[in-house]
Design a protein around this motif. Sequence first.
Motif, PDB file in Angstrom:
ATOM      1  N   THR A 153     -38.794   1.085  24.789  1.00 12.77           N
ATOM      2  CA  THR A 153     -38.270   2.448  24.940  1.00 12.77           C
ATOM      3  C   THR A 153     -37.667   3.010  23.667  1.00 12.77           C
ATOM      4  OG1 THR A 153     -36.141   1.555  25.692  1.00 12.77           O
ATOM      5  CG2 THR A 153     -37.787   2.056  27.371  1.00 12.77           C
ATOM      6  N   CYS A 154     -37.201   2.128  22.770  1.00  4.77           N
ATOM      7  CA  CYS A 154     -36.548   2.585  21.542  1.00  4.77           C
ATOM      8  C   CYS A 154     -37.091   1.826  20.339  1.00  4.77           C
ATOM      9  CB  CYS A 154     -35.040   2.399  21.630  1.00  4.77           C
ATOM     10  SG  CYS A 154     -34.276   3.286  23.001  1.00  4.77           S
ATOM     11  N   PRO A 155     -38.374   2.014  19.991  1.00  2.00           N
ATOM     12  CA  PRO A 155     -38.918   1.296  18.838  1.00  2.00           C
ATOM     13  C   PRO A 155     -38.269   1.782  17.552  1.00  2.00           C
ATOM     14  CG  PRO A 155     -40.459   2.963  19.581  1.00  2.00           C
ATOM     15  CD  PRO A 155     -39.353   2.930  20.590  1.00  2.00           C
ATOM     16  N   VAL A 156     -38.231   0.922  16.542  1.00  2.00           N
ATOM     17  CA  VAL A 156     -37.667   1.323  15.260  1.00  2.00           C
ATOM     18  C   VAL A 156     -38.665   2.188  14.522  1.00  2.00           C
ATOM     19  CG1 VAL A 156     -36.226  -0.702  15.106  1.00  2.00           C
ATOM     20  CG2 VAL A 156     -38.525  -0.795  14.185  1.00  2.00           C
ATOM     21  N   THR A 157     -38.178   3.025  13.632  1.00  2.00           N
ATOM     22  CA  THR A 157     -39.051   3.946  12.924  1.00  2.00           C
ATOM     23  C   THR A 157     -39.842   3.268  11.826  1.00  2.00           C
ATOM     24  OG1 THR A 157     -37.220   4.504  11.464  1.00  2.00           O
ATOM     25  CG2 THR A 157     -37.513   5.877  13.411  1.00  2.00           C
ATOM     26  N   SER A 158     -39.351   2.163  11.307  1.00  2.00           N
ATOM     27  CA  SER A 158     -40.068   1.441  10.265  1.00  2.00           C
ATOM     28  C   SER A 158     -40.322   0.019  10.707  1.00  2.00           C
ATOM     29  CB  SER A 158     -39.256   1.423   8.961  1.00  2.00           C
ATOM     30  OG  SER A 158     -39.940   0.685   7.966  1.00  2.00           O
ATOM     31  N   PRO A 159     -41.464  -0.270  11.373  1.00  2.00           N
ATOM     32  CA  PRO A 159     -41.684  -1.573  11.979  1.00  2.00           C
ATOM     33  C   PRO A 159     -41.942  -2.674  10.992  1.00  2.00           C
ATOM     34  CG  PRO A 159     -43.652  -0.226  12.187  1.00  2.00           C
ATOM     35  CD  PRO A 159     -42.595   0.641  11.586  1.00  2.00           C
ATOM     36  N   GLU A 160     -42.314  -2.385   9.784  1.00  2.00           N
ATOM     37  CA  GLU A 160     -42.713  -3.433   8.862  1.00  2.00           C
ATOM     38  C   GLU A 160     -41.612  -3.886   7.927  1.00  2.00           C
ATOM     39  OE1 GLU A 160     -45.440  -4.972   9.160  1.00  2.00           O
ATOM     40  OE2 GLU A 160     -46.095  -3.650  10.754  1.00  2.00           O
ATOM     41  N   ALA A 161     -40.585  -3.085   7.739  1.00  2.00           N
ATOM     42  CA  ALA A 161     -39.568  -3.490   6.766  1.00  2.00           C
ATOM     43  C   ALA A 161     -38.232  -2.869   7.104  1.00  2.00           C
ATOM     44  CB  ALA A 161     -39.985  -3.078   5.364  1.00  2.00           C
ATOM     45  N   ASP A 162     -37.212  -3.494   6.608  1.00  2.00           N
ATOM     46  CA  ASP A 162     -35.837  -3.021   6.750  1.00  2.00           C
ATOM     47  C   ASP A 162     -35.400  -2.511   5.387  1.00  2.00           C
ATOM     48  OD1 ASP A 162     -33.758  -2.597   8.396  1.00  2.00           O
ATOM     49  OD2 ASP A 162     -32.839  -4.564   8.092  1.00  2.00           O
ATOM     50  N   GLU A 164     -32.843  -0.082   2.733  1.00  2.00           N
ATOM     51  CA  GLU A 164     -31.511   0.434   2.504  1.00  2.00           C
ATOM     52  C   GLU A 164     -31.600   1.632   1.559  1.00  2.00           C
ATOM     53  OE1 GLU A 164     -29.334  -2.719   0.834  1.00  2.00           O
ATOM     54  OE2 GLU A 164     -29.288  -3.933   2.672  1.00  2.00           O
ATOM     55  N   ARG A 165     -30.594   2.510   1.626  1.00  3.97           N
ATOM     56  CA  ARG A 165     -30.557   3.654   0.733  1.00  3.97           C
ATOM     57  C   ARG A 165     -29.307   3.539  -0.118  1.00  3.97           C
ATOM     58  NH1 ARG A 165     -34.170   7.571   1.960  1.00  3.97           N
ATOM     59  NH2 ARG A 165     -32.990   9.143   0.831  1.00  3.97           N
ATOM     60  N   THR A 166     -29.475   3.706  -1.419  1.00  8.30           N
ATOM     61  CA  THR A 166     -28.356   3.587  -2.351  1.00  8.30           C
ATOM     62  C   THR A 166     -28.291   4.843  -3.206  1.00  8.30           C
ATOM     63  OG1 THR A 166     -29.798   2.496  -3.959  1.00  8.30           O
ATOM     64  CG2 THR A 166     -28.590   1.086  -2.449  1.00  8.30           C
ATOM     65  N   PRO A 167     -27.118   5.139  -3.731  1.00 10.18           N
ATOM     66  CA  PRO A 167     -26.997   6.335  -4.573  1.00 10.18           C
ATOM     67  C   PRO A 167     -27.912   6.248  -5.784  1.00 10.18           C
ATOM     68  CG  PRO A 167     -24.846   5.472  -3.963  1.00 10.18           C
ATOM     69  CD  PRO A 167     -25.852   4.451  -3.550  1.00 10.18           C
ATOM     70  N   ASP A 168     -28.518   7.380  -6.120  1.00  9.25           N
ATOM     71  CA  ASP A 168     -29.387   7.469  -7.296  1.00  9.25           C
ATOM     72  C   ASP A 168     -28.506   7.757  -8.514  1.00  9.25           C
ATOM     73  OD1 ASP A 168     -31.233   7.932  -9.215  1.00  9.25           O
ATOM     74  OD2 ASP A 168     -32.457   9.310  -8.017  1.00  9.25           O
ATOM     75  N   PRO A 169     -28.481   6.848  -9.497  1.00  8.16           N
ATOM     76  CA  PRO A 169     -27.623   7.095 -10.663  1.00  8.16           C
ATOM     77  C   PRO A 169     -28.017   8.334 -11.450  1.00  8.16           C
ATOM     78  CG  PRO A 169     -29.091   5.232 -11.038  1.00  8.16           C
ATOM     79  CD  PRO A 169     -29.221   5.591  -9.601  1.00  8.16           C
ATOM     80  N   ALA A 170     -29.252   8.837 -11.252  1.00  7.31           N
ATOM     81  CA  ALA A 170     -29.705  10.010 -12.008  1.00  7.31           C
ATOM     82  C   ALA A 170     -29.286  11.321 -11.371  1.00  7.31           C
ATOM     83  CB  ALA A 170     -31.228   9.975 -12.153  1.00  7.31           C
ATOM     84  N   ARG A 180     -37.476  -4.640  -0.627  1.00  3.01           N
ATOM     85  CA  ARG A 180     -37.780  -4.464   0.784  1.00  3.01           C
ATOM     86  C   ARG A 180     -38.099  -5.826   1.393  1.00  3.01           C
ATOM     87  NH1 ARG A 180     -39.540   0.836   2.141  1.00  3.01           N
ATOM     88  NH2 ARG A 180     -40.967  -0.017   3.693  1.00  3.01           N
ATOM     89  N   THR A 181     -37.476  -6.129   2.511  1.00  5.78           N
ATOM     90  CA  THR A 181     -37.757  -7.366   3.238  1.00  5.78           C
ATOM     91  C   THR A 181     -38.641  -7.038   4.423  1.00  5.78           C
ATOM     92  OG1 THR A 181     -35.595  -8.253   2.633  1.00  5.78           O
ATOM     93  CG2 THR A 181     -36.740  -9.334   4.443  1.00  5.78           C
TER      94      THR A 181
END
Length: 230
Positions: A153-162, A164-170, A180-181
Amino acid sequence: MPPALPEAEAVEQVRRQVDRLCWTGILLGLAFTMTNVQQFAANGAAAWSLPWLAAWLLDPMVSLVLLAILRAEQVTARYGIRTGGWVRAAKWFTLAATYVMNTWEAYADRSADLVVLHSVPPLVVFVAAEAVTDLRDKLSAAVRTAITNAAVTCPVTSPEADTERTPDPAGDRTRDTKRRTSFDEYLNRAREAWSPDATVTPAWIREVTGCSRGLSSRLASALSAEVTQP
C-alpha cells in the motif's frame, strides 16, 4: 511512516510479551513441581542423605529435556518443518512423567484437594507447552502480514537505492549525494545479520542495515519472504 508499520511493530511487541509470559509460566510451573517430585523420589529418605540429595536431580533431568524439545519446536515450527514421532513422544512422556510423579502421593492418599493442587501446575505446563509454539508462529505471521501490506500500500519512491540530500557548497540548492547504497546491498546486510531467533521487522532492518525508514518496509518484506520459504 506508513500506517501498517506501527501495527507491525505493535504486534511484534505483543509477540515478545506473550513469548516471555508463557515461558515464565512454564518455568514457574516446573519449579513448583520440583519439591513434590523430590519427595516422591526420596521416598522418605533422611534429609541430606545421598538418596535425598539424588532425588533433587530427577525433576531437573525431566524438565531440561522438556524445555529443550519446546525450544526446538519453536524454531522448526517457524519454518513449517514437522518434527518426527520420537520428538513428540519425548515431549508427551516428559509431561506425563512430571504429572504422575507430582500427583502420585495425592492419589495414594485419596485426597481430592491435593490432587487438584498438584494437578494444576503440570497441566498448566502441558497446555502452555502446546500453545506457546503456535502462538509465537501465528503472531510472527501477523507481523509479516503487516509488513507485506505496508509494502503493497505504501511503496517507496526509489526502490533501488537509499539516497541522501546534502547542501550544495556552490549554492543554496541541495543536491543528491554521489554515494548510493543499492537495495541489494542493504538486503545482503540484512541476510548476514539475520538468525533464526530474529523477527524481521522494519525496526530490526533499520537497526542492522542503517537504511532509511521508507526503504526498511520493502527490505523487511523481501527478507521475510526468503526466510519463511519451506
